[in-house]
Write a protein that holds these residues in place. Sequence first.
Motif, short mmCIF file in Angstrom:
data_model
loop_
_atom_site.label_atom_id
_atom_site.label_comp_id
_atom_site.label_asym_id
_atom_site.label_seq_id
_atom_site.Cartn_x
_atom_site.Cartn_y
_atom_site.Cartn_z
N ARG A 129 -13.47 2.09 -0.36
CA ARG A 129 -14.06 3.43 -0.49
C ARG A 129 -12.92 4.42 -0.68
N ILE A 130 -12.96 5.20 -1.76
CA ILE A 130 -11.79 5.99 -2.15
C ILE A 130 -11.42 7.07 -1.15
N ALA A 134 -7.60 3.54 3.59
CA ALA A 134 -6.20 3.78 3.23
C ALA A 134 -5.78 2.81 2.14
N TRP A 135 -5.68 3.29 0.91
CA TRP A 135 -5.35 2.40 -0.20
C TRP A 135 -4.33 2.99 -1.16
N LEU A 136 -4.03 4.28 -1.05
CA LEU A 136 -3.05 4.91 -1.93
C LEU A 136 -1.71 5.02 -1.22
N PHE A 143 0.03 4.00 3.64
CA PHE A 143 -1.07 4.21 2.71
C PHE A 143 -2.03 5.22 3.32
N ARG A 144 -2.77 5.89 2.46
CA ARG A 144 -3.72 6.90 2.90
C ARG A 144 -4.94 6.88 1.99
N PRO A 145 -6.06 7.45 2.46
CA PRO A 145 -7.23 7.59 1.58
C PRO A 145 -6.97 8.68 0.54
N ALA A 146 -7.73 8.64 -0.54
CA ALA A 146 -7.65 9.71 -1.53
C ALA A 146 -8.28 10.98 -0.94
N ASP A 154 -17.45 7.99 -0.30
CA ASP A 154 -17.93 6.60 -0.23
C ASP A 154 -17.96 5.90 -1.59
N LEU A 155 -17.52 6.57 -2.65
CA LEU A 155 -17.43 5.90 -3.95
C LEU A 155 -16.40 4.79 -3.88
#
Length: 164
Positions: A129-130, A134-136, A143-146, A154-155
């Motif tokens: 979920r963007i 935590a993916w960026l 890493f952190r969420p967008a 939730d996209l």
Amino acid sequence: MSCFAIPDQICQRLNSVAARFFWGQKNEERRIHWKSWRKLCIPKKDRGMGFRDLSLFNQAMLAKQACRILQNGTTLLARSLKARYFPRSDILLASKAHNPSFVWKSLLVGRDLLLEGLAWRVGDRTRIRIGRDAWLPDGRENFRPARVNEQWADLKVVDLLLDN
């Protein structure tokens, strides 16, 4: 140490016993401490003595157990914990629950440490979920969420891609 959270007071006493042994202190005799315990706990490769802070070591061992449960959910332990504490999710989203066992409370200590350093591998882009996961990369090996509006949080990453 990999199953139970050892109380901080016990870890401090064990660290104290190790320090007294290192300094050669007997009974109530006082010796000169040439370096602080914190500096003695620095790894040997970084010019320290390599002693372990037992509280941090305990937390790392509990995080390792939580990681095992996350990676291999088919073990008897993982299945029994899942049935009791997180039947509809995984250990990363599990809560403390009502009247938890000491083992579960201990694993949550390790899980929280695991979450601090955990990052997603993007893979097929259908689970991340963007705005929540935590993916960026943030440029400091974390890493952190967008940062997006709440309505788009939730996209999934796959929703951001254009079909050709």
